[in-house]
Each structure stands twice: as C-alpha cells, then as structure tokens.
Scaffold this motif. Sequence first.
Motif, PDB file in Angstrom:
ATOM      1  N   LYS A 255      39.449  63.015  26.378  1.00  0.00           N
ATOM      2  CA  LYS A 255      40.881  62.880  26.638  1.00  0.00           C
ATOM      3  C   LYS A 255      41.515  62.029  25.540  1.00  0.00           C
ATOM      4  N   LEU A 256      42.531  62.585  24.870  1.00  0.00           N
ATOM      5  CA  LEU A 256      43.231  61.871  23.815  1.00  0.00           C
ATOM      6  C   LEU A 256      44.664  61.606  24.257  1.00  0.00           C
ATOM      7  N   LEU A 257      45.125  60.386  24.052  1.00  0.00           N
ATOM      8  CA  LEU A 257      46.508  60.018  24.357  1.00  0.00           C
ATOM      9  C   LEU A 257      47.259  59.804  23.054  1.00  0.00           C
TER      10      LEU A 257
ATOM     11  N   HIS B 261      57.504  57.864  29.427  1.00  0.00           N
ATOM     12  CA  HIS B 261      58.465  56.767  29.390  1.00  0.00           C
ATOM     13  C   HIS B 261      57.912  55.667  28.488  1.00  0.00           C
ATOM     14  N   PHE B 262      58.556  55.449  27.365  1.00  0.00           N
ATOM     15  CA  PHE B 262      58.023  54.523  26.368  1.00  0.00           C
ATOM     16  C   PHE B 262      58.152  53.054  26.755  1.00  0.00           C
ATOM     17  N   GLU B 263      58.855  52.787  27.844  1.00  0.00           N
ATOM     18  CA  GLU B 263      58.900  51.410  28.319  1.00  0.00           C
ATOM     19  C   GLU B 263      57.719  51.134  29.267  1.00  0.00           C
ATOM     20  N   ASN B 264      56.988  52.180  29.635  1.00  0.00           N
ATOM     21  CA  ASN B 264      55.865  52.032  30.563  1.00  0.00           C
ATOM     22  C   ASN B 264      54.562  52.566  29.965  1.00  0.00           C
ATOM     23  N   VAL B 265      54.357  52.318  28.681  1.00  0.00           N
ATOM     24  CA  VAL B 265      53.179  52.859  27.997  1.00  0.00           C
ATOM     25  C   VAL B 265      51.884  52.390  28.647  1.00  0.00           C
ATOM     26  N   LEU B 266      51.798  51.108  28.968  1.00  0.00           N
ATOM     27  CA  LEU B 266      50.556  50.578  29.514  1.00  0.00           C
ATOM     28  C   LEU B 266      50.232  51.195  30.867  1.00  0.00           C
ATOM     29  N   GLU B 267      51.252  51.418  31.685  1.00  0.00           N
ATOM     30  CA  GLU B 267      51.027  52.023  32.987  1.00  0.00           C
ATOM     31  C   GLU B 267      50.494  53.446  32.846  1.00  0.00           C
TER      32      GLU B 267
ATOM     33  N   THR C 231      46.886  53.406  31.589  1.00  0.00           N
ATOM     34  CA  THR C 231      45.969  53.062  32.671  1.00  0.00           C
ATOM     35  C   THR C 231      45.724  54.251  33.589  1.00  0.00           C
ATOM     36  N   ALA C 232      46.761  55.044  33.826  1.00  0.00           N
ATOM     37  CA  ALA C 232      46.631  56.201  34.710  1.00  0.00           C
ATOM     38  C   ALA C 232      45.805  57.319  34.063  1.00  0.00           C
ATOM     39  N   ILE C 233      45.978  57.506  32.760  1.00  0.00           N
ATOM     40  CA  ILE C 233      45.302  58.601  32.051  1.00  0.00           C
ATOM     41  C   ILE C 233      43.842  58.273  31.750  1.00  0.00           C
ATOM     42  N   LYS C 234      43.572  57.007  31.405  1.00  0.00           N
ATOM     43  CA  LYS C 234      42.218  56.564  31.015  1.00  0.00           C
ATOM     44  C   LYS C 234      41.669  57.418  29.863  1.00  0.00           C
TER      45      LYS C 234
ATOM     46  N   ASP D 104      57.302  48.284  19.582  1.00  0.00           N
ATOM     47  CA  ASP D 104      56.583  49.039  18.554  1.00  0.00           C
ATOM     48  C   ASP D 104      55.106  49.231  18.924  1.00  0.00           C
ATOM     49  N   GLY D 105      54.419  50.014  18.082  1.00  0.00           N
ATOM     50  CA  GLY D 105      53.021  50.326  18.346  1.00  0.00           C
ATOM     51  C   GLY D 105      52.122  49.113  18.331  1.00  0.00           C
ATOM     52  N   PHE D 106      52.466  48.114  17.513  1.00  0.00           N
ATOM     53  CA  PHE D 106      51.663  46.892  17.479  1.00  0.00           C
ATOM     54  C   PHE D 106      51.651  46.207  18.849  1.00  0.00           C
ATOM     55  N   HIS D 107      52.828  46.196  19.486  1.00  0.00           N
ATOM     56  CA  HIS D 107      52.929  45.583  20.812  1.00  0.00           C
ATOM     57  C   HIS D 107      52.011  46.291  21.798  1.00  0.00           C
ATOM     58  N   TRP D 108      52.068  47.624  21.799  1.00  0.00           N
ATOM     59  CA  TRP D 108      51.280  48.373  22.775  1.00  0.00           C
ATOM     60  C   TRP D 108      49.791  48.325  22.450  1.00  0.00           C
ATOM     61  N   CYS D 109      49.450  48.259  21.176  1.00  0.00           N
ATOM     62  CA  CYS D 109      48.047  48.094  20.799  1.00  0.00           C
ATOM     63  C   CYS D 109      47.523  46.776  21.344  1.00  0.00           C
ATOM     64  N   ARG D 110      48.317  45.734  21.183  1.00  0.00           N
ATOM     65  CA  ARG D 110      47.929  44.414  21.682  1.00  0.00           C
ATOM     66  C   ARG D 110      47.750  44.438  23.206  1.00  0.00           C
ATOM     67  N   MET D 111      48.663  45.116  23.897  1.00  0.00           N
ATOM     68  CA  MET D 111      48.584  45.196  25.354  1.00  0.00           C
ATOM     69  C   MET D 111      47.360  45.999  25.806  1.00  0.00           C
ATOM     70  N   ILE D 112      47.097  47.124  25.123  1.00  0.00           N
ATOM     71  CA  ILE D 112      45.931  47.954  25.472  1.00  0.00           C
ATOM     72  C   ILE D 112      44.645  47.177  25.253  1.00  0.00           C
ATOM     73  N   ARG D 113      44.599  46.429  24.146  1.00  0.00           N
ATOM     74  CA  ARG D 113      43.394  45.660  23.843  1.00  0.00           C
ATOM     75  C   ARG D 113      43.126  44.549  24.870  1.00  0.00           C
ATOM     76  N   THR D 114      44.152  44.164  25.599  1.00  0.00           N
ATOM     77  CA  THR D 114      43.965  43.175  26.653  1.00  0.00           C
ATOM     78  C   THR D 114      43.099  43.729  27.781  1.00  0.00           C
ATOM     79  N   TYR D 115      43.168  45.067  27.966  1.00  0.00           N
ATOM     80  CA  TYR D 115      42.479  45.694  29.085  1.00  0.00           C
ATOM     81  C   TYR D 115      41.331  46.614  28.679  1.00  0.00           C
ATOM     82  N   SER D 116      41.315  47.073  27.446  1.00  0.00           N
ATOM     83  CA  SER D 116      40.370  48.132  27.087  1.00  0.00           C
ATOM     84  C   SER D 116      39.916  48.043  25.635  1.00  0.00           C
TER      85      SER D 116
END
Length: 229
Positions: free
Chosen positions: A3-5, A33-39, A42-45, A59-71
Amino acid sequence: MFKLLIIEDDTTLFNEVKERLIDWSYDVYGISHFENVLEEFTAIKPDLVIIDIQLPKYDGFHWCRMIRTYSKVPIIFLSSRDHPTDMVMSMQLGADDFVQKPFHFDVLIAKIQAILRRVYDYNHEAISIKTWSGATVDFERNTVTNNVGSIELTKNETLILKQLIEGKNTIVSREALIKSLWDDERFVSDNTLTVNVNRLRKRLDELGLGKYIETKVGQGYMAREAKNL
C-alpha cells in the motif's frame, strides 16, 4: 500487495503517478483533506509514503515530522524544490529518499522497489522465524531447534508445521493442510497427508516435541503450545 500513500495536492500529477503505480500492482491511496493528513495516514496504514514539500495548510516537512512520531514507514519526498537545504532537511527528518520534479517514472519506481525490498525483505526474514513450545522454528532453513538439539525437516514437513504453528492451539482442517501442500488436491489421497504428519511427528520426537502435534479425529490437527516453559 504493498500500500502506497501519495501526499500530493497536484491532482494531475497524483492521478498520473497513481495510474502508473497501479500498473505495477501497487495499492495506491491519496489524501482527501490536507489538514488531516496524519488521521488519514493512520487509517490507511501504508507500507510507503510519497510526499510533496509544498502542500496546503502545512508543508511536507511538518507531516513527515508528525508521521515519524508514530511510524518508521519509508518516506520519499517528491518536490520541484531543488535547494540543497530541502534535501538535507528531508533526510534529517527521517526520509529515505528525495526525488526532484520533473522526474522520469522509471527512476521513481526503481527507488520505490529498492526501498521496499530493503525494508520488507528484512522484516520477512524476521517473520520466517517463530517460537513454539520452547523451540525455535526457522521456516526458511527448514529447521527446528531447542535445548535438546536441532533437526532439519523436509519441505512438506516444514509447510505442515508452519500451518499448524500459525494456527496453534486451534484445529487446522485436513482440507486446509492438503490445499497448502499440493496444487490439485483432487489427486491426493487422504492417507498421503496422514503419512506426512506422522513423519513430521516422528522427527519432532527427536526433540521431545512430537506429543504437541495432536490428531483431532474427523477434523484435522493442532499444534499445542506447551505450558510452563
């Protein structure tokens, strides 16, 4: 199927890349919804994330940082920005690669394949080794080892044991075992499975484990997990 996101707000580019990746048998998702990327992540895995730097809201840096917090999922940045600091920043945030737009699709697919092979082949090796009733079972090397010693199984014996251990403490039907061993079970006698299971049990007896393979009359077999080990 991996699965690729793809986190990309350019709809034309997203659809083009998605179509090409589907042709390579990947399961491809986008962001609603780009304001809910992390959600949505998490749903797609997903097994791998492709993310642009310039996105709505954050930006993408923000979401990369958030994803790295969990995965620790592999991340590839895809961006038209070519400043060296962008590449350095992406790597410091834990990205696995950086692809600059415009890009040739063959380059992107090669990078995706290399990362997936590196990350998930390693994980496959870890999954191929299981513990059962105080023994270590290596399905790649067809071996069973415990404090008594080590034995090597035939391919069929390993396949039977793998099926039983994956469903340990539950009954695995004779039909399921036959189907996993032989492509066309119509030409396999019921006695053939019995012979193979008995051979497996006899080999396991060398390690004191044969008693943990139980016959359930009229149903199938069960690998029981020994207690108090």
